[in-house]
Design an enzyme around this catalytic site. Sequence first.
Site, PDB file in Angstrom:
ATOM      1  N   GLU A 280       5.055  12.605  15.166  1.00 56.60           N
ATOM      2  CA  GLU A 280       5.520  11.834  14.016  1.00 56.60           C
ATOM      3  C   GLU A 280       6.686  10.915  14.388  1.00 56.60           C
ATOM      4  OE1 GLU A 280       3.847  11.853  11.219  1.00 56.60           O
ATOM      5  OE2 GLU A 280       2.490  13.345  12.076  1.00 56.60           O
ATOM      6  N   TRP A 283       5.084   7.968  15.738  1.00 56.67           N
ATOM      7  CA  TRP A 283       4.539   7.112  14.671  1.00 56.67           C
ATOM      8  C   TRP A 283       5.603   6.126  14.194  1.00 56.67           C
ATOM      9  CZ3 TRP A 283       0.112   5.573  12.547  1.00 56.67           C
ATOM     10  CH2 TRP A 283       0.148   4.950  11.297  1.00 56.67           C
ATOM     11  N   TRP A 311      -6.522  -8.509  -6.499  1.00 55.62           N
ATOM     12  CA  TRP A 311      -5.588  -7.624  -7.184  1.00 55.62           C
ATOM     13  C   TRP A 311      -5.579  -7.914  -8.678  1.00 55.62           C
ATOM     14  CZ3 TRP A 311      -4.221  -3.869  -4.157  1.00 55.62           C
ATOM     15  CH2 TRP A 311      -4.038  -4.078  -2.774  1.00 55.62           C
ATOM     16  N   ASN A 347       5.965  13.456   2.143  1.00 49.24           N
ATOM     17  CA  ASN A 347       5.076  12.463   2.753  1.00 49.24           C
ATOM     18  C   ASN A 347       3.654  12.528   2.201  1.00 49.24           C
ATOM     19  OD1 ASN A 347       4.596  10.363   4.821  1.00 49.24           O
ATOM     20  ND2 ASN A 347       3.216  11.905   5.658  1.00 49.24           N
ATOM     21  N   TRP A 365      -0.045  -3.821  -3.015  1.00 47.43           N
ATOM     22  CA  TRP A 365       0.797  -2.866  -2.282  1.00 47.43           C
ATOM     23  C   TRP A 365       2.233  -3.355  -2.122  1.00 47.43           C
ATOM     24  CZ3 TRP A 365       3.203  -4.585   2.082  1.00 47.43           C
ATOM     25  CH2 TRP A 365       2.654  -5.686   2.752  1.00 47.43           C
ATOM     26  N   TRP A 388       2.901   1.591   3.723  1.00 50.67           N
ATOM     27  CA  TRP A 388       2.212   1.065   2.544  1.00 50.67           C
ATOM     28  C   TRP A 388       0.928   0.336   2.954  1.00 50.67           C
ATOM     29  CZ3 TRP A 388       2.258   1.403  -2.647  1.00 50.67           C
ATOM     30  CH2 TRP A 388       3.291   2.131  -3.224  1.00 50.67           C
TER      31      TRP A 388
END
Length: 460
Positions: A280, A283, A311, A347, A365, A388
Amino acid sequence: MSEGSSGPTLVWLRDDLRLADNPALHAAVERGGPIVVAFLLDDESPGFRPLGGASHWWLHQSLSALAADLDDHGNRLILRRGPAATEIPRLVADTGATAVTWTRRYGKAAREVDAALKSALTDDGVEAHSFQGSLLFEPWKIQTGSGTPFKVFTPFYRACLEQPEPRHPYPKPHTVEAPDAFPASDDLDDWALLPTKPDWAGGLRDRWEPGEASAHRTLEQFVHGDLADYGDRDFPAHDTTSHLSPHLRFGEISPFQVWHRLRGDLPESARKQAASFLREVVWREFNHTVLFANPDLATANYRPEFDGFPWAKPQASELEAWQQGRTGIPLVDAGMRELWQTGVMHNRVRMVVASFLIKNLLIDWRIGERWFWDTLVDADEANNPGNWQWVAGSGADAAPYFRVFNPVLQADKFDKQREYIRQWVPEIDTDDYPEPIVDLKESRRHALDAYADMRSKAGL
Protein backbone atom coordinates in the site's frame (compact mmCIF):
# COMPACT_ATOMS: atom_id res chain seq x y z
CA MET A 1 27.78 20.89 -0.15
CA SER A 2 30.63 23.20 0.73
CA GLU A 3 31.55 24.02 4.32
CA GLY A 4 29.17 26.48 5.95
CA SER A 5 31.67 28.89 7.48
CA SER A 6 30.87 31.49 4.83
CA GLY A 7 27.26 31.90 5.92
CA PRO A 8 24.13 30.23 7.26
CA THR A 9 22.14 27.53 5.50
CA LEU A 10 18.46 28.18 4.86
CA VAL A 11 16.39 24.98 5.15
CA TRP A 12 13.14 25.49 3.28
CA LEU A 13 10.40 23.16 4.55
CA ARG A 14 7.27 22.23 2.61
CA ASP A 15 5.70 18.78 2.95
CA ASP A 16 8.50 17.54 5.23
CA LEU A 17 7.55 18.83 8.67
CA ARG A 18 10.02 16.74 10.68
CA LEU A 19 13.55 16.85 12.06
CA ALA A 20 14.47 13.15 11.76
CA ASP A 21 15.20 11.77 8.29
CA ASN A 22 14.89 15.19 6.76
CA PRO A 23 17.61 15.15 4.08
CA ALA A 24 17.52 18.92 3.58
CA LEU A 25 18.11 19.50 7.29
CA HIS A 26 20.64 16.67 7.48
CA ALA A 27 22.67 18.25 4.67
CA ALA A 28 22.59 21.62 6.46
CA VAL A 29 23.82 20.05 9.69
CA GLU A 30 26.58 18.23 7.82
CA ARG A 31 27.60 21.47 6.13
CA GLY A 32 28.16 23.06 9.51
CA GLY A 33 27.44 26.55 10.69
CA PRO A 34 24.18 28.24 11.65
CA ILE A 35 20.86 27.09 10.20
CA VAL A 36 17.67 29.00 9.54
CA VAL A 37 14.63 26.72 9.26
CA ALA A 38 11.70 28.27 7.42
CA PHE A 39 8.26 27.17 6.30
CA LEU A 40 6.71 29.11 3.45
CA LEU A 41 2.95 29.01 2.86
CA ASP A 42 2.83 29.51 -0.89
CA ASP A 43 -0.80 29.50 -1.96
CA GLU A 44 -0.40 32.25 -4.53
CA SER A 45 1.96 30.88 -7.18
CA PRO A 46 0.18 29.86 -10.42
CA GLY A 47 -0.72 26.19 -10.59
CA PHE A 48 -0.68 25.60 -6.83
CA ARG A 49 -3.82 24.16 -5.31
CA PRO A 50 -4.79 25.89 -2.05
CA LEU A 51 -5.20 23.49 0.85
CA GLY A 52 -8.69 22.53 1.99
CA GLY A 53 -10.16 23.33 5.37
CA ALA A 54 -9.21 20.07 7.11
CA SER A 55 -5.66 20.27 5.76
CA HIS A 56 -5.37 23.84 7.01
CA TRP A 57 -6.32 22.62 10.47
CA TRP A 58 -3.70 19.87 10.35
CA LEU A 59 -1.02 22.23 9.02
CA HIS A 60 -1.54 24.66 11.92
CA GLN A 61 -1.18 21.89 14.49
CA SER A 62 1.81 20.35 12.71
CA LEU A 63 3.67 23.64 12.48
CA SER A 64 3.01 24.28 16.18
CA ALA A 65 4.49 20.89 17.06
CA LEU A 66 7.49 21.45 14.80
CA ALA A 67 8.15 24.90 16.25
CA ALA A 68 8.19 23.45 19.76
CA ASP A 69 10.57 20.68 18.66
CA LEU A 70 12.93 23.20 17.06
CA ASP A 71 12.89 25.26 20.27
CA ASP A 72 14.01 22.14 22.13
CA HIS A 73 16.87 21.81 19.64
CA GLY A 74 18.06 25.38 20.17
CA ASN A 75 16.52 26.90 17.06
CA ARG A 76 13.31 28.51 15.84
CA LEU A 77 10.78 27.99 13.06
CA ILE A 78 10.47 30.99 10.73
CA LEU A 79 7.12 31.45 8.99
CA ARG A 80 6.59 33.41 5.79
CA ARG A 81 3.64 33.57 3.40
CA GLY A 82 3.84 34.36 -0.29
CA PRO A 83 5.24 33.15 -3.61
CA ALA A 84 8.49 31.25 -3.25
CA ALA A 85 10.04 33.16 -6.16
CA THR A 86 10.04 36.32 -4.04
CA GLU A 87 10.01 35.08 -0.44
CA ILE A 88 12.96 32.68 -0.60
CA PRO A 89 15.36 35.30 -2.09
CA ARG A 90 14.05 37.73 0.53
CA LEU A 91 14.87 35.23 3.29
CA VAL A 92 18.32 34.72 1.78
CA ALA A 93 18.89 38.47 1.88
CA ASP A 94 17.51 38.77 5.41
CA THR A 95 19.72 36.00 6.77
CA GLY A 96 22.85 36.23 4.63
CA ALA A 97 22.38 32.56 3.77
CA THR A 98 24.92 31.15 1.35
CA ALA A 99 23.07 27.87 0.78
CA VAL A 100 19.42 26.82 0.52
CA THR A 101 18.25 23.22 0.87
CA TRP A 102 14.84 21.63 0.36
CA THR A 103 13.06 18.33 -0.27
CA ARG A 104 11.93 17.73 -3.84
CA ARG A 105 8.29 17.92 -4.90
CA TYR A 106 6.82 16.27 -7.99
CA GLY A 107 3.79 18.26 -9.14
CA LYS A 108 4.39 20.29 -12.29
CA ALA A 109 3.90 23.75 -10.75
CA ALA A 110 6.13 22.86 -7.80
CA ARG A 111 8.85 21.50 -10.07
CA GLU A 112 8.79 24.63 -12.19
CA VAL A 113 9.02 26.92 -9.16
CA ASP A 114 11.86 24.87 -7.68
CA ALA A 115 13.83 24.74 -10.94
CA ALA A 116 13.51 28.49 -11.54
CA LEU A 117 14.49 29.23 -7.95
CA LYS A 118 17.49 26.92 -8.07
CA SER A 119 18.68 28.67 -11.22
CA ALA A 120 18.16 32.16 -9.79
CA LEU A 121 19.90 31.34 -6.51
CA THR A 122 22.86 29.78 -8.32
CA ASP A 123 23.17 32.84 -10.54
CA ASP A 124 23.36 34.94 -7.36
CA GLY A 125 26.17 32.81 -5.98
CA VAL A 126 23.97 30.94 -3.48
CA GLU A 127 24.21 27.16 -3.31
CA ALA A 128 20.88 25.46 -3.93
CA HIS A 129 20.40 21.76 -3.28
CA SER A 130 17.27 19.62 -3.45
CA PHE A 131 16.93 16.15 -1.97
CA GLN A 132 14.76 13.06 -2.24
CA GLY A 133 12.73 12.72 0.94
CA SER A 134 9.01 12.25 0.26
CA LEU A 135 9.11 9.28 -2.13
CA LEU A 136 11.06 6.04 -1.92
CA PHE A 137 11.43 5.88 -5.70
CA GLU A 138 11.59 9.04 -7.77
CA PRO A 139 9.18 8.98 -10.73
CA TRP A 140 11.75 9.17 -13.52
CA LYS A 141 13.59 6.15 -12.14
CA ILE A 142 10.67 3.68 -12.29
CA GLN A 143 9.77 3.22 -15.94
CA THR A 144 8.86 0.42 -18.32
CA GLY A 145 11.46 -1.32 -20.46
CA SER A 146 10.61 1.11 -23.26
CA GLY A 147 11.29 4.11 -21.02
CA THR A 148 7.67 5.16 -20.49
CA PRO A 149 5.70 5.59 -17.25
CA PHE A 150 3.88 2.57 -15.90
CA LYS A 151 0.11 2.59 -16.36
CA VAL A 152 -0.58 -0.54 -14.31
CA PHE A 153 0.27 -0.96 -10.65
CA THR A 154 1.43 -4.57 -10.40
CA PRO A 155 4.36 -4.28 -12.83
CA PHE A 156 5.19 -0.92 -11.24
CA TYR A 157 5.28 -2.63 -7.85
CA ARG A 158 7.55 -5.38 -9.15
CA ALA A 159 9.87 -2.79 -10.72
CA CYS A 160 10.12 -0.98 -7.37
CA LEU A 161 11.05 -4.19 -5.59
CA GLU A 162 13.80 -4.78 -8.17
CA GLN A 163 15.38 -1.42 -7.30
CA PRO A 164 18.17 -1.16 -4.74
CA GLU A 165 16.82 -1.08 -1.19
CA PRO A 166 15.72 2.46 -0.25
CA ARG A 167 18.31 4.34 1.79
CA HIS A 168 18.19 4.11 5.56
CA PRO A 169 16.71 7.08 7.44
CA TYR A 170 18.94 9.88 8.65
CA PRO A 171 19.07 10.35 12.43
CA LYS A 172 17.45 13.24 14.21
CA PRO A 173 20.06 15.93 14.91
CA HIS A 174 20.96 16.51 18.55
CA THR A 175 21.01 20.26 18.03
CA VAL A 176 20.29 22.66 15.17
CA GLU A 177 22.76 25.52 15.41
CA ALA A 178 21.00 28.86 15.54
CA PRO A 179 22.09 32.03 13.73
CA ASP A 180 23.23 35.08 15.68
CA ALA A 181 19.93 36.74 14.82
CA PHE A 182 16.68 35.35 13.45
CA PRO A 183 14.82 36.99 10.57
CA ALA A 184 11.31 38.31 11.03
CA SER A 185 8.61 35.67 11.17
CA ASP A 186 4.86 35.68 10.71
CA ASP A 187 2.69 34.71 13.66
CA LEU A 188 1.01 31.37 12.93
CA ASP A 189 -2.31 32.55 14.37
CA ASP A 190 -2.35 35.41 11.87
CA TRP A 191 -2.60 32.89 9.04
CA ALA A 192 -6.12 32.00 10.27
CA LEU A 193 -5.79 28.33 9.34
CA LEU A 194 -8.14 27.22 12.12
CA PRO A 195 -11.92 27.36 11.71
CA THR A 196 -13.67 29.80 14.04
CA LYS A 197 -17.12 30.75 12.73
CA PRO A 198 -18.16 28.03 13.17
CA ASP A 199 -15.46 25.93 14.79
CA TRP A 200 -16.16 22.58 13.10
CA ALA A 201 -12.86 20.96 14.11
CA GLY A 202 -13.89 19.42 17.44
CA GLY A 203 -13.98 15.93 15.97
CA LEU A 204 -10.55 16.44 14.43
CA ARG A 205 -9.11 17.51 17.78
CA ASP A 206 -10.63 14.46 19.45
CA ARG A 207 -9.31 12.09 16.78
CA TRP A 208 -5.84 13.36 15.90
CA GLU A 209 -2.60 14.66 17.34
CA PRO A 210 -0.51 16.05 14.47
CA GLY A 211 3.27 16.25 14.70
CA GLU A 212 6.42 14.18 14.30
CA ALA A 213 6.34 12.61 17.77
CA SER A 214 2.73 11.53 17.32
CA ALA A 215 3.54 10.09 13.89
CA HIS A 216 6.16 7.78 15.38
CA ARG A 217 3.90 6.76 18.25
CA THR A 218 1.23 5.91 15.69
CA LEU A 219 3.68 3.80 13.71
CA GLU A 220 4.77 1.89 16.81
CA GLN A 221 1.20 1.35 17.95
CA PHE A 222 0.43 -0.08 14.52
CA VAL A 223 3.49 -2.34 14.48
CA HIS A 224 2.72 -3.75 17.94
CA GLY A 225 -1.05 -3.78 17.51
CA ASP A 226 -3.17 -3.69 14.38
CA LEU A 227 -0.48 -4.79 11.90
CA ALA A 228 -1.03 -8.41 12.96
CA ASP A 229 -4.69 -8.05 11.93
CA TYR A 230 -4.00 -6.03 8.77
CA GLY A 231 -5.55 -8.82 6.74
CA ASP A 232 -8.91 -7.72 8.19
CA ARG A 233 -8.47 -4.13 7.04
CA ASP A 234 -11.53 -4.28 4.75
CA PHE A 235 -13.80 -4.41 7.82
CA PRO A 236 -14.35 -0.80 8.88
CA ALA A 237 -15.58 -1.62 12.40
CA HIS A 238 -12.28 -3.42 13.10
CA ASP A 239 -10.24 -0.38 12.04
CA THR A 240 -6.93 -2.23 11.61
CA THR A 241 -5.40 0.37 9.28
CA SER A 242 -2.23 2.26 10.19
CA HIS A 243 -3.65 5.81 10.59
CA LEU A 244 -0.38 7.08 9.11
CA SER A 245 -1.77 8.72 5.97
CA PRO A 246 -2.01 12.34 7.24
CA HIS A 247 1.39 12.03 8.93
CA LEU A 248 2.89 10.91 5.61
CA ARG A 249 0.98 13.60 3.72
CA PHE A 250 2.59 16.38 5.76
CA GLY A 251 5.94 14.65 6.03
CA GLU A 252 5.87 14.26 9.80
CA ILE A 253 7.22 10.80 9.11
CA SER A 254 9.04 9.73 5.94
CA PRO A 255 8.32 6.70 3.75
CA PHE A 256 11.91 5.64 4.40
CA GLN A 257 11.23 5.47 8.12
CA VAL A 258 8.05 3.49 7.55
CA TRP A 259 9.69 1.16 5.02
CA HIS A 260 12.64 0.22 7.19
CA ARG A 261 10.54 -0.09 10.34
CA LEU A 262 8.32 -2.61 8.56
CA ARG A 263 11.36 -4.40 7.13
CA GLY A 264 13.03 -4.49 10.54
CA ASP A 265 12.37 -6.23 13.84
CA LEU A 266 8.66 -6.96 14.10
CA PRO A 267 6.49 -8.96 16.47
CA GLU A 268 6.14 -12.51 15.16
CA SER A 269 2.39 -12.09 14.74
CA ALA A 270 2.88 -9.07 12.48
CA ARG A 271 5.57 -10.27 10.07
CA LYS A 272 3.37 -11.90 7.46
CA GLN A 273 1.26 -8.71 7.11
CA ALA A 274 4.21 -6.32 6.69
CA ALA A 275 4.55 -6.99 2.96
CA SER A 276 0.83 -6.30 2.43
CA PHE A 277 1.14 -2.97 4.18
CA LEU A 278 4.27 -1.97 2.26
CA ARG A 279 2.44 -2.76 -0.97
CA GLU A 280 0.00 0.00 0.00
CA VAL A 281 2.95 2.34 0.59
CA VAL A 282 4.05 1.59 -2.98
CA TRP A 283 0.52 2.36 -4.22
CA ARG A 284 1.13 5.85 -2.85
CA GLU A 285 4.33 5.96 -4.91
CA PHE A 286 2.41 4.82 -8.00
CA ASN A 287 -0.09 7.67 -7.70
CA HIS A 288 2.72 10.20 -7.41
CA THR A 289 4.41 8.72 -10.46
CA VAL A 290 1.13 9.04 -12.37
CA LEU A 291 0.85 12.67 -11.24
CA PHE A 292 4.41 13.37 -12.36
CA ALA A 293 3.49 12.32 -15.92
CA ASN A 294 -0.06 13.76 -15.76
CA PRO A 295 0.05 17.05 -13.85
CA ASP A 296 -3.65 17.77 -14.44
CA LEU A 297 -4.69 14.55 -12.68
CA ALA A 298 -7.23 16.38 -10.48
CA THR A 299 -9.04 17.99 -13.39
CA ALA A 300 -8.58 15.82 -16.50
CA ASN A 301 -9.48 12.22 -17.19
CA TYR A 302 -6.39 10.04 -17.38
CA ARG A 303 -8.26 7.98 -20.01
CA PRO A 304 -9.40 10.53 -22.59
CA GLU A 305 -12.37 8.44 -23.74
CA PHE A 306 -14.07 9.48 -20.49
CA ASP A 307 -14.16 13.06 -21.76
CA GLY A 308 -17.34 12.01 -23.55
CA PHE A 309 -19.04 10.49 -20.52
CA PRO A 310 -22.64 11.79 -20.16
CA TRP A 311 -22.55 12.99 -16.56
CA ALA A 312 -25.86 14.05 -15.08
CA LYS A 313 -26.37 17.66 -14.10
CA PRO A 314 -25.88 17.39 -10.31
CA GLN A 315 -28.97 18.14 -8.29
CA ALA A 316 -28.13 20.24 -5.25
CA SER A 317 -30.36 18.13 -3.03
CA GLU A 318 -28.67 14.87 -4.04
CA LEU A 319 -25.16 16.27 -3.73
CA GLU A 320 -25.90 17.77 -0.32
CA ALA A 321 -27.44 14.51 0.84
CA TRP A 322 -24.25 12.71 -0.14
CA GLN A 323 -22.00 15.31 1.49
CA GLN A 324 -23.99 15.32 4.71
CA GLY A 325 -24.58 11.58 5.01
CA ARG A 326 -28.35 11.72 4.40
CA THR A 327 -28.71 9.52 1.31
CA GLY A 328 -30.77 6.82 3.01
CA ILE A 329 -28.03 4.31 2.11
CA PRO A 330 -26.57 3.35 5.51
CA LEU A 331 -22.97 2.49 4.58
CA VAL A 332 -22.65 5.60 2.42
CA ASP A 333 -24.05 7.81 5.15
CA ALA A 334 -21.80 6.26 7.79
CA GLY A 335 -18.72 6.94 5.70
CA MET A 336 -19.62 10.52 4.90
CA ARG A 337 -20.35 11.27 8.55
CA GLU A 338 -17.08 9.68 9.63
CA LEU A 339 -15.31 11.93 7.12
CA TRP A 340 -16.98 15.10 8.38
CA GLN A 341 -16.39 14.24 12.03
CA THR A 342 -12.81 12.92 11.87
CA GLY A 343 -11.27 14.13 8.61
CA VAL A 344 -10.72 10.57 7.36
CA MET A 345 -12.76 7.64 6.13
CA HIS A 346 -12.03 3.94 6.10
CA ASN A 347 -10.54 2.99 2.72
CA ARG A 348 -13.12 0.32 1.86
CA VAL A 349 -15.89 2.81 2.57
CA ARG A 350 -14.12 5.51 0.52
CA MET A 351 -14.50 3.26 -2.52
CA VAL A 352 -18.18 2.66 -1.75
CA VAL A 353 -19.12 6.34 -1.29
CA ALA A 354 -17.17 7.32 -4.41
CA SER A 355 -18.83 4.62 -6.47
CA PHE A 356 -22.26 5.75 -5.20
CA LEU A 357 -21.64 9.36 -6.22
CA ILE A 358 -20.15 8.52 -9.59
CA LYS A 359 -22.30 5.59 -10.68
CA ASN A 360 -25.57 5.73 -8.77
CA LEU A 361 -25.93 9.51 -8.94
CA LEU A 362 -23.92 9.92 -12.19
CA ILE A 363 -22.11 12.93 -10.68
CA ASP A 364 -18.71 13.78 -12.14
CA TRP A 365 -15.85 12.31 -10.08
CA ARG A 366 -14.19 15.74 -9.95
CA ILE A 367 -16.99 17.07 -7.75
CA GLY A 368 -16.42 14.30 -5.24
CA GLU A 369 -12.67 14.75 -5.42
CA ARG A 370 -13.04 18.43 -4.51
CA TRP A 371 -15.20 17.58 -1.50
CA PHE A 372 -12.63 15.10 -0.25
CA TRP A 373 -9.88 17.66 -0.89
CA ASP A 374 -11.62 20.06 1.48
CA THR A 375 -12.63 17.57 4.19
CA LEU A 376 -9.76 15.04 4.36
CA VAL A 377 -6.83 15.66 6.69
CA ASP A 378 -4.79 13.39 4.41
CA ALA A 379 -5.81 15.10 1.16
CA ASP A 380 -2.88 14.53 -1.17
CA GLU A 381 -2.38 15.99 -4.65
CA ALA A 382 -1.65 12.55 -6.13
CA ASN A 383 -3.58 10.05 -4.02
CA ASN A 384 -6.85 11.98 -3.85
CA PRO A 385 -7.45 12.41 -7.60
CA GLY A 386 -5.68 9.15 -8.42
CA ASN A 387 -8.01 7.13 -6.19
CA TRP A 388 -11.12 8.96 -7.39
CA GLN A 389 -10.18 8.25 -10.99
CA TRP A 390 -9.53 4.62 -10.03
CA VAL A 391 -13.12 4.25 -8.83
CA ALA A 392 -14.47 6.18 -11.82
CA GLY A 393 -12.71 3.88 -14.26
CA SER A 394 -11.03 6.86 -15.89
CA GLY A 395 -7.66 6.53 -14.16
CA ALA A 396 -4.46 4.51 -14.31
CA ASP A 397 -4.92 0.80 -13.49
CA ALA A 398 -8.52 1.73 -12.76
CA ALA A 399 -11.34 -0.51 -11.68
CA PRO A 400 -13.55 -1.11 -14.73
CA TYR A 401 -16.43 1.32 -14.86
CA PHE A 402 -18.95 -1.49 -14.88
CA ARG A 403 -17.75 -2.51 -11.40
CA VAL A 404 -20.44 -0.75 -9.40
CA PHE A 405 -20.11 -1.17 -5.65
CA ASN A 406 -23.46 -2.15 -4.19
CA PRO A 407 -23.41 -0.45 -0.76
CA VAL A 408 -25.97 -2.86 0.69
CA LEU A 409 -23.99 -5.94 -0.36
CA GLN A 410 -20.77 -4.26 0.78
CA ALA A 411 -22.31 -3.70 4.20
CA ASP A 412 -23.50 -7.30 4.33
CA LYS A 413 -19.99 -8.50 3.56
CA PHE A 414 -17.82 -6.09 5.53
CA ASP A 415 -20.11 -4.76 8.29
CA LYS A 416 -22.45 -7.69 8.80
CA GLN A 417 -23.37 -6.77 12.38
CA ARG A 418 -23.75 -3.12 11.37
CA GLU A 419 -21.26 -2.03 14.06
CA TYR A 420 -19.64 0.62 11.86
CA ILE A 421 -22.97 1.83 10.51
CA ARG A 422 -24.54 2.14 13.96
CA GLN A 423 -21.51 4.05 15.24
CA TRP A 424 -22.04 6.81 12.69
CA VAL A 425 -25.77 6.47 11.90
CA PRO A 426 -27.37 5.75 15.29
CA GLU A 427 -30.88 6.50 13.97
CA ILE A 428 -30.63 3.70 11.41
CA ASP A 429 -33.50 1.70 12.93
CA THR A 430 -35.81 4.65 13.61
CA ASP A 431 -38.37 6.60 11.63
CA ASP A 432 -35.93 9.53 11.56
CA TYR A 433 -33.75 7.80 8.99
CA PRO A 434 -34.55 8.96 5.43
CA GLU A 435 -35.65 6.81 2.53
CA PRO A 436 -32.99 6.17 -0.17
CA ILE A 437 -32.60 9.09 -2.54
CA VAL A 438 -32.07 6.72 -5.45
CA ASP A 439 -32.96 3.15 -6.40
CA LEU A 440 -29.69 1.19 -6.44
CA LYS A 441 -30.74 -1.33 -9.08
CA GLU A 442 -32.24 1.20 -11.45
CA SER A 443 -29.39 3.69 -11.05
CA ARG A 444 -26.84 0.94 -11.71
CA ARG A 445 -28.59 0.21 -15.00
CA HIS A 446 -28.51 3.92 -15.93
CA ALA A 447 -24.77 4.01 -15.14
CA LEU A 448 -24.04 1.02 -17.37
CA ASP A 449 -26.13 2.54 -20.16
CA ALA A 450 -24.16 5.78 -19.85
CA TYR A 451 -20.90 3.84 -20.00
CA ALA A 452 -22.05 1.95 -23.11
CA ASP A 453 -23.05 5.27 -24.70
CA MET A 454 -19.61 6.74 -23.99
CA ARG A 455 -17.84 3.70 -25.46
CA SER A 456 -20.00 3.80 -28.56
CA LYS A 457 -19.23 7.48 -29.19
CA ALA A 458 -15.53 6.83 -28.61
CA GLY A 459 -15.61 3.95 -31.10
CA LEU A 460 -14.53 1.40 -28.48
